[in-house]
Design an enzyme around this catalytic site. Structure first.
Site, PDB file in Angstrom:
ATOM      1  N   GLU A  98       0.829  -1.200   0.000  1.00 50.79           N
ATOM      2  CA  GLU A  98       0.000   0.000   0.000  1.00 50.79           C
ATOM      3  C   GLU A  98       0.871   1.262   0.000  1.00 50.79           C
ATOM      4  O   GLU A  98       1.989   1.257   0.505  1.00 50.79           O
ATOM      5  CB  GLU A  98      -0.925   0.001   1.216  1.00 50.79           C
ATOM      6  CG  GLU A  98      -1.995  -1.079   1.089  1.00 50.79           C
ATOM      7  CD  GLU A  98      -2.903  -1.150   2.299  1.00 50.79           C
ATOM      8  OE1 GLU A  98      -4.122  -1.195   2.110  1.00 50.79           O
ATOM      9  OE2 GLU A  98      -2.396  -1.168   3.435  1.00 50.79           O
ATOM     10  N   CYS A 111       3.689   8.279   1.549  1.00 50.89           N
ATOM     11  CA  CYS A 111       4.283   7.233   2.374  1.00 50.89           C
ATOM     12  C   CYS A 111       4.385   5.962   1.525  1.00 50.89           C
ATOM     13  O   CYS A 111       3.378   5.463   1.021  1.00 50.89           O
ATOM     14  CB  CYS A 111       3.407   6.994   3.602  1.00 50.89           C
ATOM     15  SG  CYS A 111       4.036   5.682   4.664  1.00 50.89           S
ATOM     16  N   CYS A 118       7.005  -8.347   6.273  1.00 49.20           N
ATOM     17  CA  CYS A 118       8.212  -7.894   6.961  1.00 49.20           C
ATOM     18  C   CYS A 118       8.687  -9.011   7.892  1.00 49.20           C
ATOM     19  O   CYS A 118       7.870  -9.712   8.490  1.00 49.20           O
ATOM     20  CB  CYS A 118       7.923  -6.636   7.759  1.00 49.20           C
ATOM     21  SG  CYS A 118       9.370  -5.978   8.605  1.00 49.20           S
ATOM     22  N   CYS A 122       7.651  -6.911  14.897  1.00 48.22           N
ATOM     23  CA  CYS A 122       7.269  -5.997  15.988  1.00 48.22           C
ATOM     24  C   CYS A 122       5.834  -6.323  16.418  1.00 48.22           C
ATOM     25  O   CYS A 122       4.948  -6.489  15.563  1.00 48.22           O
ATOM     26  CB  CYS A 122       7.360  -4.553  15.517  1.00 48.22           C
ATOM     27  SG  CYS A 122       8.971  -4.130  14.836  1.00 48.22           S
ATOM     28  N   CYS A 125       2.558  -4.452  15.270  1.00 43.67           N
ATOM     29  CA  CYS A 125       2.416  -4.293  13.838  1.00 43.67           C
ATOM     30  C   CYS A 125       1.960  -5.605  13.212  1.00 43.67           C
ATOM     31  O   CYS A 125       2.635  -6.625  13.331  1.00 43.67           O
ATOM     32  CB  CYS A 125       3.763  -3.877  13.259  1.00 43.67           C
ATOM     33  SG  CYS A 125       3.837  -4.031  11.492  1.00 43.67           S
ATOM     34  N   CYS A 350      -1.309   5.567  11.084  1.00 45.51           N
ATOM     35  CA  CYS A 350      -0.187   4.841  11.663  1.00 45.51           C
ATOM     36  C   CYS A 350      -0.644   3.517  12.254  1.00 45.51           C
ATOM     37  O   CYS A 350      -1.598   3.465  13.011  1.00 45.51           O
ATOM     38  CB  CYS A 350       0.456   5.673  12.748  1.00 45.51           C
ATOM     39  SG  CYS A 350       1.051   7.230  12.130  1.00 45.51           S
TER      40      CYS A 350
END
Ligand code: SF4
Length: 371
Positions: A98, A111, A118, A122, A125, A350
């Site tokens: 995205e 962004c 990933c 974390c 996330c 975020c």
């Protein structure tokens, strides 16, 4: 040039020199490559047929043997009265990424993602639960910027993108070479010509990447996801901390600051009653303020109101706790702002970039705005 061997060559993966070589091999004069490069990065064409300064036969050959980007736009969503736009792209391997464009009266921020999924894990996330699905090519990174540029031209042709943040899906330093190739292409004065000082890369704290960036020839801004002031808590939230603990991370950060003289941003996502107490704020202030042997860090702290995703046991800090945390830092003389949120209702804020689509359920974080 193109690493996706089974696919036609993506022209966004090529430097100008590489395009010159390609067209030279096709017995074209060198200026043809420069014409094509200008069409790609100055005129932002989204169809080779629009490159009308190229001979029809060359356009046809390009259309047959190359492709203009490898991102397939699945959909876009709008929020904030159309001033926030999120695009979801499908990659050749079926994974999705995205990109978010945020438009303000006189500026615009985009962004961009550097990986699908990933590997960093974390806990705040959702992307971390996916594992790494793909390192994006430089062309796939560059193409996101071109999408945002075309989109902005429709929204407000009077302004152009002022800030580019590599804070979307993925860890840029885990895909350093391709990410850097994209940075160079976007910066190239003969092409897109985007100022390096208007680019910010955010890292989970990969120390080798920070050290590499310190020696890089372009002044890219650095943001570091910190999220906790001590190793015990940070390792709980971010497994990478066991590999690069805070002392090592800050040593690399100090080396970066001393080498570049640039201020670093520390990102701090606020999780209710987990990392948002006044005691932790004071510990953070002590960490950043320096000591008798260490000067204060040239830095700024960006507090990020966290946004939950399905299945997480974590909670968002209430406003009162966010402001109290901020006040402790300000009282200690640390520059600190609370990030303004955009696109919450389309899962573009975020921690919300989620790749939610009919294609596959994915989730990713994003630190969307530098304020
Ligand atoms: S916060 Fe960033 S580095 Fe951590 S898992 Fe999510 S995408 Fe990866």
């Amino acid at each position: 040039m193109n690493t996706e061997a089974s696919q036609p060559f993506d022209v966004y993966n090529a430097t100008l020199t590489e395009l010159e070589q390609l067209l030279h091999n096709w017995q074209q004069p060198p200026f043809r490559a420069r014409q094509l490069y200008r069409q790609l990065y100055v005129n932002w064409i989204d169809d080779l047929a629009q490159a009308t300064d190229l001979p029809a036969a060359l356009r046809e050959r390009l259309a047959q043997e190359t492709r203009l980007g490898s991102l397939e736009l699945v959909h876009t969503q709008h929020a904030d009265a159309g001033m926030t736009r999120k695009a979801l792209f499908k990659l050749d391997n079926g994974a999705v990424v995205e990109t978010v464009l945020m438009v303000y009266p006189e500026r615009a921020t985009v962004c961009i993602s550097t990986q699908a999924g990933c590997a960093m894990g974390c806990v705040f996330c959702a992307t971390g639960t996916l594992g790494l699905l793909k390192n994006l090519t430089s062309g796939e990174i560059v193409a996101q910027m071109l999408w945002a540029s075309r989109e902005l031209r429709q929204i407000n042709p009077q302004i152009s993108i002022t800030n580019l943040v590599f804070m979307g899906m993925g860890e840029p330093f885990a895909n350093y070479d391709r990410w850097w190739a994209a940075v160079e292409r976007l910066h190239d004065p003969q092409g897109f010509n985007f100022g390096a000082r208007r680019m910010t890369v955010s890292t989970v704290g990969l120390v080798p990447g920070i050290r590499r960036l310190a020696d890089a020839p372009l002044p890219i801004n650095l943001a570091i996801s910190l999220h906790a002031p001590n190793d015990a808590l940070r390792s709980e939230l971010m497994p990478i901390n066991t590999r690069y603990p805070i002392a090592e991370l800050l040593a690399a950060t100090r080396a970066y600051i001393s080498r570049t003289r640039r201020r670093v941003s520390f990102e701090y996502v606020l999780l209710n009653e987990r990392n948002d107490t006044p005691e932790l704020a004071a510990e953070l202030a002590t960490l950043l303020r320096g000591s008798r042997t260490q000067p204060p860090l040239l830095c700024h702290v960006n507090l990020i109101p966290w946004n939950p995703f399905p299945g997480t046991p974590l909670n968002r800090s209430i406003r009162k706790r966010v402001l109290a945390f901020q006040q402790v830092l300000i009282d200690a003389g640390i520059a600190c702002t609370v990030r303004v949120e955009r696109g919450v209702e389309i899962a573009a804020a975020c921690g919300q970039l989620a790749g939610h689509t009919q294609l596959k359920p994915t989730a990713a974080p994003a630190s969307l705005e530098i304020v």
